[in-house]
Scaffold this motif. Structure first.
Motif, PDB file in Angstrom:
ATOM      1  N   ARG A   1     -45.752 -10.843 -66.018  1.00 54.99           N
ATOM      2  CA  ARG A   1     -47.079 -10.575 -66.585  1.00 54.99           C
ATOM      3  C   ARG A   1     -48.066 -10.361 -65.458  1.00 54.99           C
ATOM      4  O   ARG A   1     -47.860 -10.799 -64.319  1.00 54.99           O
ATOM      5  CB  ARG A   1     -47.527 -11.724 -67.483  1.00 54.99           C
ATOM      6  CG  ARG A   1     -47.547 -13.089 -66.816  1.00 54.99           C
ATOM      7  CD  ARG A   1     -47.940 -14.168 -67.808  1.00 54.99           C
ATOM      8  NE  ARG A   1     -47.883 -15.498 -67.212  1.00 54.99           N
ATOM      9  CZ  ARG A   1     -48.238 -16.606 -67.847  1.00 54.99           C
ATOM     10  NH1 ARG A   1     -48.676 -16.536 -69.088  1.00 54.99           N
ATOM     11  NH2 ARG A   1     -48.162 -17.783 -67.248  1.00 54.99           N
ATOM     12  N   TYR A   2     -49.178  -9.660 -65.795  1.00 57.72           N
ATOM     13  CA  TYR A   2     -50.215  -9.401 -64.809  1.00 57.72           C
ATOM     14  C   TYR A   2     -51.060 -10.653 -64.594  1.00 57.72           C
ATOM     15  O   TYR A   2     -51.440 -11.333 -65.551  1.00 57.72           O
ATOM     16  CB  TYR A   2     -51.115  -8.255 -65.262  1.00 57.72           C
ATOM     17  CG  TYR A   2     -50.451  -6.900 -65.153  1.00 57.72           C
ATOM     18  CD1 TYR A   2     -50.256  -6.304 -63.909  1.00 57.72           C
ATOM     19  CD2 TYR A   2     -50.025  -6.222 -66.291  1.00 57.72           C
ATOM     20  CE1 TYR A   2     -49.651  -5.063 -63.800  1.00 57.72           C
ATOM     21  CE2 TYR A   2     -49.418  -4.980 -66.192  1.00 57.72           C
ATOM     22  CZ  TYR A   2     -49.232  -4.405 -64.947  1.00 57.72           C
ATOM     23  OH  TYR A   2     -48.630  -3.184 -64.841  1.00 57.72           O
ATOM     24  N   VAL A   3     -51.337 -10.916 -63.319  1.00 55.62           N
ATOM     25  CA  VAL A   3     -52.134 -12.088 -62.956  1.00 55.62           C
ATOM     26  C   VAL A   3     -53.269 -11.639 -62.041  1.00 55.62           C
ATOM     27  O   VAL A   3     -53.080 -10.786 -61.164  1.00 55.62           O
ATOM     28  CB  VAL A   3     -51.253 -13.137 -62.227  1.00 55.62           C
ATOM     29  CG1 VAL A   3     -52.094 -14.308 -61.759  1.00 55.62           C
ATOM     30  CG2 VAL A   3     -50.136 -13.625 -63.141  1.00 55.62           C
ATOM     31  N   ASP A   4     -54.462 -12.176 -62.263  1.00 51.58           N
ATOM     32  CA  ASP A   4     -55.616 -11.865 -61.414  1.00 51.58           C
ATOM     33  C   ASP A   4     -55.309 -12.309 -59.987  1.00 51.58           C
ATOM     34  O   ASP A   4     -54.948 -13.474 -59.751  1.00 51.58           O
ATOM     35  CB  ASP A   4     -56.865 -12.579 -61.955  1.00 51.58           C
ATOM     36  CG  ASP A   4     -58.136 -12.135 -61.258  1.00 51.58           C
ATOM     37  OD1 ASP A   4     -58.263 -12.387 -60.044  1.00 51.58           O
ATOM     38  OD2 ASP A   4     -59.004 -11.547 -61.922  1.00 51.58           O
ATOM     39  N   SER A   5     -55.454 -11.398 -59.032  1.00 54.03           N
ATOM     40  CA  SER A   5     -55.071 -11.695 -57.649  1.00 54.03           C
ATOM     41  C   SER A   5     -55.947 -12.752 -56.985  1.00 54.03           C
ATOM     42  O   SER A   5     -55.556 -13.357 -55.986  1.00 54.03           O
ATOM     43  CB  SER A   5     -55.115 -10.412 -56.802  1.00 54.03           C
ATOM     44  OG  SER A   5     -56.428  -9.876 -56.787  1.00 54.03           O
ATOM     45  N   VAL A   6     -57.149 -12.987 -57.545  1.00 54.32           N
ATOM     46  CA  VAL A   6     -58.065 -13.977 -56.956  1.00 54.32           C
ATOM     47  C   VAL A   6     -58.009 -15.301 -57.705  1.00 54.32           C
ATOM     48  O   VAL A   6     -57.802 -16.359 -57.118  1.00 54.32           O
ATOM     49  CB  VAL A   6     -59.512 -13.437 -56.924  1.00 54.32           C
ATOM     50  CG1 VAL A   6     -60.464 -14.509 -56.377  1.00 54.32           C
ATOM     51  CG2 VAL A   6     -59.587 -12.169 -56.072  1.00 54.32           C
ATOM     52  N   THR A   7     -58.178 -15.239 -59.043  1.00 50.90           N
ATOM     53  CA  THR A   7     -58.215 -16.486 -59.825  1.00 50.90           C
ATOM     54  C   THR A   7     -56.819 -17.033 -60.111  1.00 50.90           C
ATOM     55  O   THR A   7     -56.665 -18.225 -60.371  1.00 50.90           O
ATOM     56  CB  THR A   7     -58.931 -16.259 -61.174  1.00 50.90           C
ATOM     57  OG1 THR A   7     -58.160 -15.356 -61.970  1.00 50.90           O
ATOM     58  CG2 THR A   7     -60.320 -15.671 -60.950  1.00 50.90           C
TER      59      THR A   7
END
Length: 270
Positions: free
Chosen positions: A49-55
């Motif tokens: 799944r896609y994950v926010d690279s910062v949070t």
């Protein structure tokens, strides 16, 4: 005609002649062995799944968007509506712009083949006129079409009752061969060349699809079949003692019990 879901549907156009057409992929990898990624500790599938690279938090599908990087970590966001606004006429029409001789296109420019067929009985005649005219002139048609939101140059090749559409690599995608071949200047020995020519002649065959079978695919299928058999044998219920006739012994014992029980009941009645 075989019923397959078309990859693209629209219109084929040449001057004032237009007909509805459908384009279907000419190749398939459906039969290829596919693997899923599993957790070998549990045997469960692993989900990506896609994950926010910062949070580090998962991103919902509705929050995903296309982005063009204009500077480091600075993006121009494009929505689906933005992308739809730049659609070209070639989204739904293959308009044959020009023709070239069949021999003039080098194979290195050919990329992905599709089968083009009439998409409505009404268009059969118009389709046949365009196809047969190209055959008679021994030419290929050059056009453009949007596939996957990207305009592609294509070449149309009449073949049999249909037309094969090849997507083409753009000119700047093909590296000049002279950059790689220019330092090859060896002149072969004449006798050695003659021997190789004889060998080539001896090994020359008529083309067959069997020449490009996939040995890795075949080996994987054999390996998977072997593992399936091993799993089945390990899951077989253990037989009762008494060898291969154990099930018969159980049946006979049950029959004897029923027989004795019946006989006792008849004696009591008497």
């Amino acid at each position: 005609m075989a019923s397959r879901r078309p990859y693209w549907s629209g219109y084929l156009k040449l001057s004032l002649v237009t007909c509805p057409v459908a384009m279907t992929s000419a190749t398939s990898e459906a039969e290829k062995v596919r693997f899923h990624t599993l957790n070998k500790q549990t045997g469960n599938r692993v989900v990506s799944r896609y994950v926010d690279s910062v949070t580090g938090k998962p991103v919902k599908e509705n929050d995903e968007a296309k982005g063009y990087e204009r500077a480091e970590d600075d993006y121009v966001i494009l929505t689906d509506k933005d992308l739809e606004s730049v659609e070209l006429e070639t989204v739904r029409t293959i308009d044959i712009e020009k023709f070239v001789s069949r021999e003039s296109i080098e194979w290195i420019y050919l990329e992905t083949p599709f089968y083009l067929t009439p998409n409505d009985k009404i268009g059969d005649e118009a389709f046949a006129v365009i196809r047969d005219a190209m055959k008679a002139e021994n030419v290929l048609g050059i056009s453009r079409v949007v596939l996957g939101r990207r305009e592609r140059a294509v070449v149309l090749e009449p073949r049999g009752k249909g037309i094969v559409v090849w997507t083409l690599r753009f000119g700047d995608e093909v590296r000049p061969e002279k950059d790689y071949f220019k330092d090859i200047d060896e002149t072969p020995d004449a006798d050695a060349r003659t021997e190789i020519e004889r060998l080539i002649e001896k090994r020359t065959r008529r083309w067959s699809a069997d020449m490009v079978s996939d040995p890795i695919q075949e080996s994987l299928l054999k390996l998977i079949a072997k593992k399936k058999r091993a799993l089945k044998s390990s899951k077989k219920p253990s037989r009762p003692h008494g060898g291969g006739k154990g099930s018969n012994v159980v049946d006979i014992m049950e029959a004897l019990k029923r027989s004795v029980s019946k006989e006792l009941k008849s004696r009591k009645s008497a």
